[in-house]
Design a protein around this motif. Structure first.
Motif, PDB file in Angstrom:
ATOM      1  N   VAL A 156      30.419  11.625  21.158  1.00 29.53           N
ATOM      2  CA  VAL A 156      30.500  12.152  19.787  1.00 29.53           C
ATOM      3  C   VAL A 156      29.775  13.501  19.709  1.00 29.53           C
ATOM      4  CG1 VAL A 156      29.794  11.783  17.389  1.00 29.53           C
ATOM      5  CG2 VAL A 156      30.741   9.878  18.728  1.00 29.53           C
ATOM      6  N   ASN A 166      31.839  15.959  21.674  1.00 27.94           N
ATOM      7  CA  ASN A 166      33.265  15.972  21.352  1.00 27.94           C
ATOM      8  C   ASN A 166      34.128  15.840  22.610  1.00 27.94           C
ATOM      9  OD1 ASN A 166      35.364  16.031  19.499  1.00 27.94           O
ATOM     10  ND2 ASN A 166      35.632  18.258  19.685  1.00 27.94           N
ATOM     11  N   ARG A 168      33.069   6.610  15.401  1.00 24.41           N
ATOM     12  CA  ARG A 168      32.614   7.998  15.323  1.00 24.41           C
ATOM     13  C   ARG A 168      31.921   8.272  13.995  1.00 24.41           C
ATOM     14  NH1 ARG A 168      33.852  12.784  17.752  1.00 24.41           N
ATOM     15  NH2 ARG A 168      35.435  11.764  19.063  1.00 24.41           N
TER      16      ARG A 168
END
Length: 334
Positions: free
Chosen positions: A24, A27, A36
């Protein structure tokens, strides 16, 4: 007050694994939208901000370029660092500067520490000499273990595995001595560096070659071994000037040696360029108005080129190894 929340704390509060939090943050990889969102809420509630170093490590990338020099306080290397910084600033990269203080043991420790920092690349002026073959082999293995692009700058060593930017130490010393001889000053003393180092030996060899090619004998009493420091050069020059007769010219083989020599000449109430002359390996900017000759090099351009070569190597690791000799000129002021 510094936030001490860690990525493990975030993972625990969100009820997920550390790897999921990392995905997270960076990315990268798949994380379902519900998970998320939950992780992002925990991050926000904890005011967690990952460090640049942590992000780079997680992405196996870095915005840091390491630079190791033997004398960070020396104006010569300060100028080289200006050139390095100009390129890195343009590329939005950070400079991690380390000073080996001319110590191989310290340089070895620095390299081992930098190995843990996930550098993008490294520029290095090595403190190691080429006399100890075993040390050279160990040194090469250590550099190889970094597994990053490396450029050698102003190196006394000639490695075939890495890009290198050089100055011709022997050639520069030869040309400087030759010029003085051809101007009629053949009684030339020399204050060397530590002759256990290749740079000092190369400059001394250039001085000797100029005498040999002109059919002149070198006077042993005019050879003084220094260590490339101002203090030692000052002390040596005091001893030279105490003699009943001393050389008409002294070749000072680096900028700090020149500073020590000129200070001793002035403290002895002598006139530089009249009572005794100086030919210096490198210009000393603070002595710009004084009457002495010097080998002029451009360390800032050297730093700029070394960094540009490193950037090109980072972009294309498979290109052939490159060697580049920086130019120099003799400035005669008699």
């Amino acid at each position: 007050m510094q936030n001490k929340t860690t990525i493990d704390d975030i993972a625990k509060k969100a009820g997920v694994g550390r790897t999921t939090v990392s995905r997270v943050l960076n990315n990268t990889g798949y994380v379902n939208e519900k998970t998320r969102k939950k992780i992002e809420e925990v991050i926000q509630s904890c005011n967690y901000v990952p460090s640049a170093t942590a992000r780079n490590f997680a992405k196996q990338d870095s915005n840091m370029i390491g630079v190791i020099v033997p004398e960070a306080h020396n104006p010569y290397f300060a100028a080289a660092l200006e050139g390095i910084y100009e390129v890195l600033e343009e590329k939005e990269l950070l400079l991690v500067l380390c000073n080996s203080n001319k110590s191989f043991d310290k340089e070895e420790k620095i390299l081992k520490l930098l190995k843990q920092q996930k550098l993008k690349g490294l520029i290095i002026t090595p403190a190691i000499d080429d006399l100890d073959v075993q040390k050279i082999l160990e040194y090469k293995k250590l550099i190889e273990s970094l597994r990053i692009p490396v450029t050698f700058m102003d190196s006394g060593l000639d490695f075939n595995d890495w890009d290198t930017v050089y100055f011709d130490n022997a050639g520069g010393a030869y040309n400087a001595t030759k010029v003085m001889i051809e101007h009629g000053f053949d009684d030339i003393g020399i204050i060397t560096g530590n002759l256990s180092t290749k740079t000092a030996r190369d400059r001394y060899k250039g001085y000797l070659r100029a005498f040999e090619e002109h059919g002149l004998a070198v006077r042993e009493e005019n050879i003084f071994q220094g260590d490339f420091t101002t203090k030692t050069a000052y002390q040596i020059t005091q001893k030279i000037l105490e003699r009943k007769t001393y050389p008409t010219t002294v070749f000072t083989t680096n900028n700090l040696t020149t500073i020590g020599f000129i200070k001793a000449v002035y403290d002895a109430k002598l006139v530089l360029g009249k009572d005794i002359r100086c030919i210096s390996f490198d210009k000393v900017n603070t002595f710009e108005d004084l009457k002495y000759s010097y080998i002029e090099r451009d360390p800032k351009a050297m730093g700029h080129l070394a960094t540009t070569m490193l950037m090109e190597r980072i972009a294309n690791t498979s290109m052939p190894v490159r060697k580049y000799y920086m130019p120099s000129e003799i400035r005669v002021n008699l």
